[in-house]
Design an enzyme around this catalytic site. Structure first.
Site, short mmCIF file in Angstrom:
data_model
loop_
_atom_site.label_atom_id
_atom_site.label_comp_id
_atom_site.label_asym_id
_atom_site.label_seq_id
_atom_site.Cartn_x
_atom_site.Cartn_y
_atom_site.Cartn_z
N GLU A 150 0.84 -1.21 0.00
CA GLU A 150 0.00 0.00 0.00
C GLU A 150 0.86 1.24 0.00
O GLU A 150 0.53 2.24 -0.62
CB GLU A 150 -0.93 -0.01 1.23
CG GLU A 150 -2.00 1.09 1.23
CD GLU A 150 -1.57 2.42 1.83
OE1 GLU A 150 -2.30 3.41 1.66
OE2 GLU A 150 -0.49 2.49 2.47
N GLU A 151 1.98 1.19 0.74
CA GLU A 151 2.73 2.41 1.00
C GLU A 151 3.38 3.03 -0.23
O GLU A 151 3.47 4.24 -0.34
CB GLU A 151 3.81 2.17 2.08
CG GLU A 151 3.26 1.89 3.47
CD GLU A 151 2.53 3.08 4.08
OE1 GLU A 151 2.41 4.12 3.43
OE2 GLU A 151 2.06 2.94 5.22
#
Lengths: 466, 466
Positions: A333-334
């Site tokens: 996600e990051e």
């Protein structure tokens, strides 16, 4: 012919019968939800699971050995939870950026006196070039627009120092994060485009301390990539003050971060087959990757353990959902959302029908409720559940953004509704992407309440559909 | 004669005029409240004031030198806030209990092997007698009723170990505290009455750690006072497990606490005279004393600094309240409520009219709203302010207990309503009365939001009355 009054009476009786049936259903639902919370508060496993993930594995940026360990841990933890019909991995390629050993910032005064400034490389940044620190003058701006308005010769060869703080007046720090975020995401790209040598970005936090906060920066199609670093808010304030007194001061930055080839990684998925509508899928998830500076506790270890726990709670409360439910630990996600994209891609490829998706990625603090992305008609239906969730502090249902990992689903298989777990938000950005995001910052009850509120929503979605 | 429809039209027009006027008033109020929050969030002083109180003065049990320092600090801080018409002290005599240097607990197994158990004296406890540690067998009970049902010979010469935990299922930890609290308050008295040599009380917390939590115990008219100590929850669990395996094990307790003669102390009061109704008083307060184990940050440094700040915010927002407003730093809430009683006594003696009193003594966490003690009719009026407070997370107005320090006012001058500042409660009892209650546990924004919500309520009370 029946008289008007007898019609009225019949109508009233029918209405009262409906009300009684509705009341009985609501009562039955409230008993089930109470059971879910009892299990979570008395025997919840989120907290112990989170301790392991944070303290034994720690920071786990996509592509790192720790992220690979976290995938194994996620699979094992799901298997041990003993509530899933199957647990499996979804392969995806992820970016692999490493911070490197060198990371140093210094403010150099006009007499050569240096002051250490707390910095960290932004995720995805290139290193400073060559083997020596990069030294240059500094131009402070408060926005990308302000940079745009500067003449070329004011920018060329300088560090651009993006120093617009969080707007503290905003009650939701998430809104302040949104409003300041373009500096980190696009600051280095814009600085490079204009001929600057690097970008220094004030950390995206309302905290006034000396911890720099990392986070992804995107070069897009910028031909010239220049290094981007976050300054702690204290360092940013100090640099700003010193610059005001001495506009000719210089900054020295040294970073050895680098982008390596993409790595193979995985989403971890645990599934319970629906007893009545196995073809309708409800997804609940958080992201397994985290930044590397700390343990990724609130971002997003809490969402990960809550997602597993939500399904364990259903099983422990003796429930078998009528719809298929999947807990998904999304990878990356990051700095890429590759896991979220892969999940959505496979769902489409397999012609799946998705009823709803729930994401927990706003920390593991005291619940407030859920942000909901759906049509007004469906929102009405969901809002009717409020009285069932309110006794557990989770009754606030608000139209709003649900989550980054489930967003690609909206474009592929179009679930009827997306939900973002919403919890107390005041502390989140104090910790977010910094060394402070550790297990110690998580409170057991707050965390377990969150898992239970997600389980309760899944129970209602699984029973009533949308 | 006017037609029915013209009457109807006139009625509708009047209603619409009223609505428009009400809307305009609500709009004007929302502008004022926004100003209060802007000041709090941009230039709030609660956090810096709290840092000083916690880190420079620290724990300040009534009668201690630190409590005397805190009185001076409170007066100076109010004077420096530059918003009060007068700042003064109200003398009151307070109990003076000191912990003493010795505080030690050990579990002694049947082979004489000893295990340290984390203990602390309960506030007001007598010391263990003589110069040697007190050693005796242990009888575990889960309630005062269970002790009552035990035969005398099972109790005599023993430690009574009160080990009923917090009921974790309760969503509000305050309710769990209430339900378990009789063990600490009355356990030692009841143990002494039955011929036991001492009482060991499981700490009143949902936390599972090794920090004992102190708090007041009351002997009432018990002829035989025996020492009472709190065990950390880990020590309590361990003792319980070991007792199950070896009912003959012994416990050794050594404590040198003592009750000294009463000391002179003070409430600190800052007053702004009402511009229109100077004879109607609104009180806002927290308690200045704290337990001695830590810094008394959430209990109740936060309430103290918020009470001062609430009035500073009004001034800074350019407001002069129409009613008289007093910030009161009450002395001795923890083990006597002498300050609260003195304030109520003087209010009665001076024939004061009190409109309302507000207390903040539930920690400095994210606001929820206020607990309100009043009549249903007045509650209705107050509930109408909800839309003005809800955008700031403080819109939850609930009938409920307001606070210990303002309770005596209800009996003396009978304010129309009492308000208890209500905030997120999940973490409070993890810290409460233990070494963990330090400045670091307080979040700046959460704290400042609380002061602003108190100021906003005072603004509304001051403008509209009740």
């Amino acid at each position: 012919m029946r008289s008007f009054s007898s019609l009225l009476l019949a109508g009233l009786l029918a209405a009262s019968a409906t009300t009684t049936a509705a009341q009985a259903t609501a009562k039955a639902d409230s008993v089930v939800i109470r059971k879910i919370y009892d299990e979570a508060l008395l025997r919840g496993q989120s907290y112990d699971n989170l301790r392991y993930l944070c303290q034994k594995i720690g920071g786990r940026l996509a592509g790192s050995p720790q992220a690979a360990l976290a995938v194994q841990w996620g699979k094992l933890t799901m298997e041990k939870a003993n509530c899933f019909d199957k647990v499996y991995l979804q392969e995806c390629m992820v970016p692999h950026w490493v911070r490197g050993a060198k990371e140093k910032g210094q403010i150099i005064g006009n007499k050569g006196k240096s002051i250490t400034a707390a910095v960290c490389a932004l995720g995805g940044s290139v290193a400073t070039p060559g083997s020596k620190p990069l030294r240059a003058g500094v131009v402070e701006v408060k926005s990308l627009a302000e940079l745009k308005a500067l003449p070329d010769d004011a920018v060329r060869g300088k560090f651009i120092f993006f120093n617009r703080p969080f707007d503290d007046r905003l009650i939701e720090p998430g809104a302040a994060y949104g409003a300041a975020g373009d500096q980190r995401r696009s600051g280095p790209a814009e600085a490079g485009r204009r001929g600057a040598v690097g970008a220094l970005v004030r950390s995206l936090t309302a905290a006034r301390d000396n911890n720099p906060h990392t986070g992804a920066t995107n070069y897009g199609d910028t031909p010239t990539k220049v290094p981007g670093a976050a300054l702690s808010t204290q360092a940013a304030d100090q640099l700003s003050q010193l610059l005001a007194a001495d506009p000719k001061l210089q900054f020295e930055l040294e970073m050895s971060c680098q982008q390596l080839p993409d790595e193979k990684s995985y989403n971890v998925v645990g599934e319970i087959k629906g007893s009545k509508y196995p073809d309708q899928v409800i997804t609940v998830g958080g992201h397994l990757d985290s930044w590397d500076l700390a343990q990724g506790a609130h971002d997003d270890g809490t969402g990960v353990v809550q997602s597993i726990e939500a399904l364990r709670l259903l099983k422990a409360a003796g429930l078998r959902p009528e719809r298929t439910v999947r807990a998904v630990l999304f990878m990356n996600e990051e700095n890429g959302t590759r896991g979220g994209e892969k999940y959505a891609e496979l769902a489409k490829q397999n012609h799946e029908t998705h009823l709803a998706a729930i994401e927990s990625d706003g920390g593991g603090f005291t619940p407030r409720g859920f942000n909901v992305e759906t049509t007004p008609a469906v929102f009405q239906k969901v809002a009717a559940w409020k009285p069932l969730l309110a006794p557990y502090l989770a009754g606030q249902l608000t139209p709003g953004h649900a989550g980054t990992d489930i967003e690609p689903l909206a474009a592929s298989v179009k679930p009827v509704a997306l939900f973002g777990y919403d919890c107390d938000s005041q502390r989140y950005f104090d910790l977010h992407h910094s060394v402070l995001d550790t297990f110690e910052q998580v409170n057991r009850r707050e965390l377990e309440l969150g898992g239970a509120s997600m389980a309760s929503l899944i129970y209602l979605l699984g029973k009533y559909g949308l």
